[in-house]
Write a protein that holds these residues in place. Structure first.
Motif, PDB file in Angstrom:
ATOM      1  N   ARG B   9       0.825  -1.207   0.000  1.00  0.00           N
ATOM      2  CA  ARG B   9       0.000   0.000   0.000  1.00  0.00           C
ATOM      3  C   ARG B   9       0.865   1.265   0.000  1.00  0.00           C
ATOM      4  NH1 ARG B   9      -3.493   1.057   4.991  1.00  0.00           N
ATOM      5  NH2 ARG B   9      -1.614   2.229   5.401  1.00  0.00           N
ATOM      6  N   THR B  10       1.283   1.688  -1.186  1.00  0.00           N
ATOM      7  CA  THR B  10       2.181   2.836  -1.244  1.00  0.00           C
ATOM      8  C   THR B  10       1.502   4.098  -1.785  1.00  0.00           C
ATOM      9  OG1 THR B  10       2.955   1.924  -3.306  1.00  0.00           O
ATOM     10  CG2 THR B  10       4.369   1.612  -1.398  1.00  0.00           C
ATOM     11  N   THR B  11       0.479   3.928  -2.678  1.00  0.00           N
ATOM     12  CA  THR B  11      -0.168   5.108  -3.249  1.00  0.00           C
ATOM     13  C   THR B  11      -0.996   5.813  -2.190  1.00  0.00           C
ATOM     14  OG1 THR B  11      -0.654   3.537  -4.998  1.00  0.00           O
ATOM     15  CG2 THR B  11      -1.288   5.822  -5.390  1.00  0.00           C
ATOM     16  N   LYS B  12      -0.834   7.133  -2.126  1.00  0.00           N
ATOM     17  CA  LYS B  12      -1.660   7.927  -1.217  1.00  0.00           C
ATOM     18  C   LYS B  12      -3.016   8.133  -1.883  1.00  0.00           C
ATOM     19  CE  LYS B  12       1.641   8.872   1.822  1.00  0.00           C
ATOM     20  NZ  LYS B  12       1.876   7.699   2.680  1.00  0.00           N
ATOM     21  N   THR B  13      -4.059   7.587  -1.270  1.00  0.00           N
ATOM     22  CA  THR B  13      -5.383   7.675  -1.901  1.00  0.00           C
ATOM     23  C   THR B  13      -5.914   9.107  -1.932  1.00  0.00           C
ATOM     24  OG1 THR B  13      -6.392   7.117   0.201  1.00  0.00           O
ATOM     25  CG2 THR B  13      -6.035   5.316  -1.338  1.00  0.00           C
ATOM     26  N   SER B  15      -4.343  11.846  -2.754  1.00  0.00           N
ATOM     27  CA  SER B  15      -3.933  12.557  -3.974  1.00  0.00           C
ATOM     28  C   SER B  15      -4.660  11.996  -5.193  1.00  0.00           C
ATOM     29  CB  SER B  15      -2.421  12.507  -4.158  1.00  0.00           C
ATOM     30  OG  SER B  15      -1.986  11.181  -4.217  1.00  0.00           O
ATOM     31  N   LEU B  16      -4.991  10.700  -5.105  1.00  0.00           N
ATOM     32  CA  LEU B  16      -5.788  10.089  -6.169  1.00  0.00           C
ATOM     33  C   LEU B  16      -7.175  10.738  -6.213  1.00  0.00           C
ATOM     34  CD1 LEU B  16      -4.996   7.679  -7.957  1.00  0.00           C
ATOM     35  CD2 LEU B  16      -6.304   6.211  -6.419  1.00  0.00           C
TER      36      LEU B  16
END
Lengths: 281, 96
Positions: B9-13, B15-16
């Motif tokens: 789990r690396t993507t910051k949700t 910013s998405l």
């Protein structure tokens, strides 16, 4: 019920304020109750009108549900006098509620009738008329915003709420009395509720800055996510009355800012909790 | 295997969410806000007028309202067809 509501106050022109959001469940009614209570506590004669016809709830959040006899629609139909339908708050002087009808449908609201009631409330000396909008962008929501001078747009830091808020801002700019007459546009304020600084820090929640950038309206305040909100509605006591909690402080700041006072924004950064607060807080 | 997802789990949700919102909000604003209620109708009517003189197609006309600094730009984009090609649509059909 409201004999003393009859003295007009020429000094302070009344303001009609709509609390709106588009999306449901973001805190419109909680905000209406707290903002109305806060403004009244500071000495201004205030009425909160529930526009959610068929789904009356403002009375419950304010804890006056058992004293509701007549409602907004009764007044619109001439079945009850406005002064009789208004429910006076027992704890806060200057605070009155005009409950929504629980039985009729939303078509019961029409612009002429709503305009007449608002004019009568102004005549009665109410300085702030807080209109608690139903969710959605249908007739009830449009009636709640139609006569507004200012709007508090309540949003959660969450995609669907932000998108709906933007839609509502579009309606405020187009489908209101001010937009149609061509006067000064409605002054809009953003209130971000259920905010969790810890989640924002971890990159799991949109930040205040993100939402402000997306919506492009000034920030009125940030209400932290807290169990206090649920507990207040359980009790039927607006959170702002218990001034020791974060939520009460945040709403009090909101009220002061709304009345024109400069106050620094709080509850945006994660709180540095001391050793004792960690254990006992 | 839950511990693996912890590392993945690396993507910051957040910013998405922001990226997705900025796209959809901008698109919806272009069609619904600031008085452009009339844009679809304007497009239809312009098309009807233009069709009297040129062979055009609904897909080849676009009307956009853009904000550029303090003023708004109404952009009308028409793609004309090759003169040799036959008429693809009669004006009456375009209006319907």
């Amino acid at each position: 019920m409201s004999q003393e509501a009859q003295t007009p106050q020429q000094t302070n022109p009344s303001k009609v304020v709509v609390i709106t959001s588009g999306k449901g469940g973001v805190g419109k009614t909680t905000t209406s109750a707290n903002v109305a209570a806060g403004i009244a506590m500071l000495g201004h004669k205030t009425v909160a009108i529930d526009f959610d016809v068929g789904l009356r709830n403002l009375d419950l959040v304010l804890g006056c549900e058992r004293r509701v006899v007549y409602d907004f629609v009764n007044v619109l139909r001439g079945e009850a006098k406005l002064g009789v339908a208004l429910v006076r708050d027992r704890r806060i002087e200057n605070l009155y509620v005009l409950p929504a009808s629980q039985t009729r449908d939303k078509d019961a609201l029409d612009p002429e009738g709503v305009g007449r009631v608002i004019a009568d409330l102004k005549e009665m000396g109410f300085e702030y008329i807080i209109c608690d909008s139903p969710a959605g962008i249908e007739k009830g929501a449009q009636m709640a915003m139609y006569f507004a001078d200012e709007a508090i747009v309540v949003a959660n830091p969450e995609v669907s709420s932000v998108r709906d808020s933007d839609r509502v801002l579009g309606l405020l700019a187009a489908k209101t009395s001010r937009a149609e007459v061509g006067g000064a546009p409605i002054k809009t304020h953003l209130l971000l509720t259920r905010y969790s600084p810890a989640m924002v820090k971890r990159g799991e929640m949109l930040s205040v800055g993100d939402v402000l950038e997306l919506l492009g309206i000034p920030l009125l305040g940030v209400i932290p996510e807290s169990s206090v909100v649920l507990q207040s509605s359980n009790k039927g006591t607006p959170a702002i009355l218990d001034d020791l909690t974060d939520v009460a402080q945040a709403y009090l700041d909101v009220v002061y800012r709304f009345l024109g006072e400069e106050r620094q924004h709080r509850f945006i950064e994660e709180e540095k909790r001391g050793f004792l607060r960690r254990i006992f807080g | 295997m839950a511990f693996l997802s912890y590392f993945r789990r690396t993507t910051k949700t957040a910013s998405l969410a922001k990226d997705r919102l900025s796209v959809i909000v901008a698109r919806e604003r272009a069609t619904t806000r600031g008085g452009p209620d009339y844009l679809p109708q304007l497009q239809q009517e312009l098309l009807a007028v233009l069709a009297k003189y040129e062979n055009i197609d609904l897909q080849h006309v676009s009307v956009n309202l853009d904000k550029s600094g303090s003023f708004e730009v109404l952009e009308l984009n028409i793609v004309l067809q090759d003169p040799g090609k036959p008429v693809t649509m009669a004006p009456q059909k375009i209006m319907s």
